[in-house]
Design a protein around this motif. Structure first.
Motif, PDB file in Angstrom:
ATOM      1  N   GLY A 114      20.709  14.268  21.350  1.00 51.59           N
ATOM      2  CA  GLY A 114      20.353  14.313  20.015  1.00 51.59           C
ATOM      3  C   GLY A 114      19.124  15.026  19.725  1.00 51.59           C
ATOM      4  O   GLY A 114      19.111  15.811  18.719  1.00 51.59           O
ATOM      5  N   GLU A 150      18.820  16.333  15.605  1.00 51.38           N
ATOM      6  CA  GLU A 150      18.996  15.324  14.930  1.00 51.38           C
ATOM      7  C   GLU A 150      17.975  14.861  14.459  1.00 51.38           C
ATOM      8  O   GLU A 150      16.944  14.383  15.050  1.00 51.38           O
ATOM      9  N   GLU A 169      31.022   6.585  15.455  1.00 52.17           N
ATOM     10  CA  GLU A 169      31.372   7.514  14.476  1.00 52.17           C
ATOM     11  C   GLU A 169      30.070   7.843  13.794  1.00 52.17           C
ATOM     12  O   GLU A 169      29.872   7.300  12.939  1.00 52.17           O
ATOM     13  N   LEU A 170      29.630   9.050  13.934  1.00 49.02           N
ATOM     14  CA  LEU A 170      28.632   9.771  13.205  1.00 49.02           C
ATOM     15  C   LEU A 170      28.644   9.361  11.622  1.00 49.02           C
ATOM     16  O   LEU A 170      27.862   9.168  10.968  1.00 49.02           O
ATOM     17  N   THR A 200      19.056   9.500  15.480  1.00 42.26           N
ATOM     18  CA  THR A 200      19.938   9.380  16.639  1.00 42.26           C
ATOM     19  C   THR A 200      20.248   7.966  16.953  1.00 42.26           C
ATOM     20  O   THR A 200      19.180   7.232  17.270  1.00 42.26           O
ATOM     21  N   TRP A 209      27.150   6.547   9.795  1.00 47.68           N
ATOM     22  CA  TRP A 209      25.623   6.770   9.591  1.00 47.68           C
ATOM     23  C   TRP A 209      25.643   7.711   8.230  1.00 47.68           C
ATOM     24  O   TRP A 209      24.825   7.282   7.306  1.00 47.68           O
ATOM     25  N   GLN A 210      26.532   8.783   8.289  1.00 42.28           N
ATOM     26  CA  GLN A 210      26.420   9.849   7.188  1.00 42.28           C
ATOM     27  C   GLN A 210      26.849   9.170   5.931  1.00 42.28           C
ATOM     28  O   GLN A 210      26.123   9.180   4.914  1.00 42.28           O
TER      29      GLN A 210
END
Ligand SMILES: NC(=O)c1ccc[n+]([C@@H]2O[C@H](COP(=O)([O-])OP(=O)(O)OC[C@H]3O[C@@H](n4cnc5c(N)ncnc54)[C@H](OP(=O)(O)O)[C@@H]3O)[C@@H](O)[C@H]2O)c1
Length: 262
Positions: free
Chosen positions: A217, A222, A231-232, A225, A235-236
């Motif tokens: 990260g 990033e 699954e990123l 992190t 967070w998004q």
């Protein structure tokens, strides 16, 4: 060849901080280790000097002692060779909020919040002027989840996340990189301090894996992190939901549901 920036790591005597020291030393960065247990730091420093050849310095400091914090602040302010701060030292408490004493809670906030903020505050102006530098703040997924039942600890980590996001917005445009690392349960001594037997908790990550992931990260620059999050996008989406509210905060009048009927 130009020397790589030195990395000051708090809580470098064991656990996550000790692995950060190992990894940055292997990348060729001089290291400044900060913690209370000098003997442990000396043992680690001797190994890292022998294995990597980099310069390792030890600063004994209790980050709940204002005089010791002031020493580290001065170093961060004045040493142009220090280019990375890893704000890692932190602890946890056993018990629930009503079982924890006010003094213990104050010490927890003193270490996890006050010292961390003071060290970032000491170094940020210099990094800003230089147009470079990195601040890594070790938070926790507990800061996103009151359901995990570590209320004050989680609140300190929510602070660290917020602080990092704010510093990213303020310092990012000046060329300073700020990262919040949110580990989940990681096999270190912190669990002992929290009154838990780490061997009885499932799903613990090994500390080497945690730091190696956090450094991926870091290398990708990033801001946040979360090494365990598969699954990123999750967070998004969470962050995007927060941003949707922003324009609605600036209103001249209270929302209809808060207006009394005359
Ligand atoms: N392990 C996890 O599951 C986990 C999960 C999420 C976040 N984190 C966070 O990760 C960071 C590192 O934790 P860890 O798991 O590596 O814990 P750890 O193994 O207990 O290590 C904590 C480090 O902080 C130092 N420290 C504690 N009190 C200090 C004080 N008053 N002054 C200076 N240094 C002090 C300790 O050194 P001395 O005792 O020598 O001073 C030690 O080097 C913490 O911020 C923690 O909240 C950990």
């Amino acid at each position: 060849m130009q020397q790589k920036p030195a990395v000051l790591i708090t809580g470098a005597s064991t656990g996550i901080g000790a692995v950060y020291a190992d990894r940055f030393a292997r990348r060729g960065h001089p290291i400044v280790m900060v913690a209370r247990d000098t003997e442990r730091m000396q043992t680690l420093a001797a190994r890292l000097r022998a294995e990597t050849g980099v310069e390792i310095e030890i600063l004994k400091a209790d980050l709940n002692d204002p005089a010791d914090v002031a020493k580290i602040e001065t170093r961060l302010r004045d040493d142009p060779n220090l280019g990375v701060l890893v704000n890692n030292a932190g602890t946890a408490l056993p018990g629930t909020f009503i079982e924890q004493s006010s003094d213990d809670v104050t010490r927890l906030i003193g270490l996890n919040v006050t010292a961390l903020t003071r060290l970032a505050s000491a170094v940020a102006p210099r990094f800003g002027r230089a147009g470079q530098g990195a601040i890594v703040n070790v938070a926790s997924v507990v800061g996103l989840a009151p359901e995990l039942g570590m209320t004050v600890y989680g609140a300190t980590k929510a602070f660290v996340l917020f602080l990092s996001q704010g510093l990213h917005l303020e310092l990012g445009p000046k060329g300073v990189y700020v990262q919040a690392v949110l580990p989940s349960g990681t096999r270190t001594e912190i669990w002992q301090h929290a009154g838990r037997d780490v061997n009885k908790i499932e799903g613990m990550m090994e500390v080497d894996e945690l730091v190696d992931a956090a450094l991926v990260g870091f290398d990708n620059r990033e801001t946040v992190t979360i090494p365990t999050l598969p699954e990123l996008e999750q967070w998004q989406q969470y962050d995007a939901a927060r941003l949707v509210m922003l324009p609605n905060f600036r209103q001249e009048h209270a929302a209809t549901r808060y207006r009394r009927k005359m």
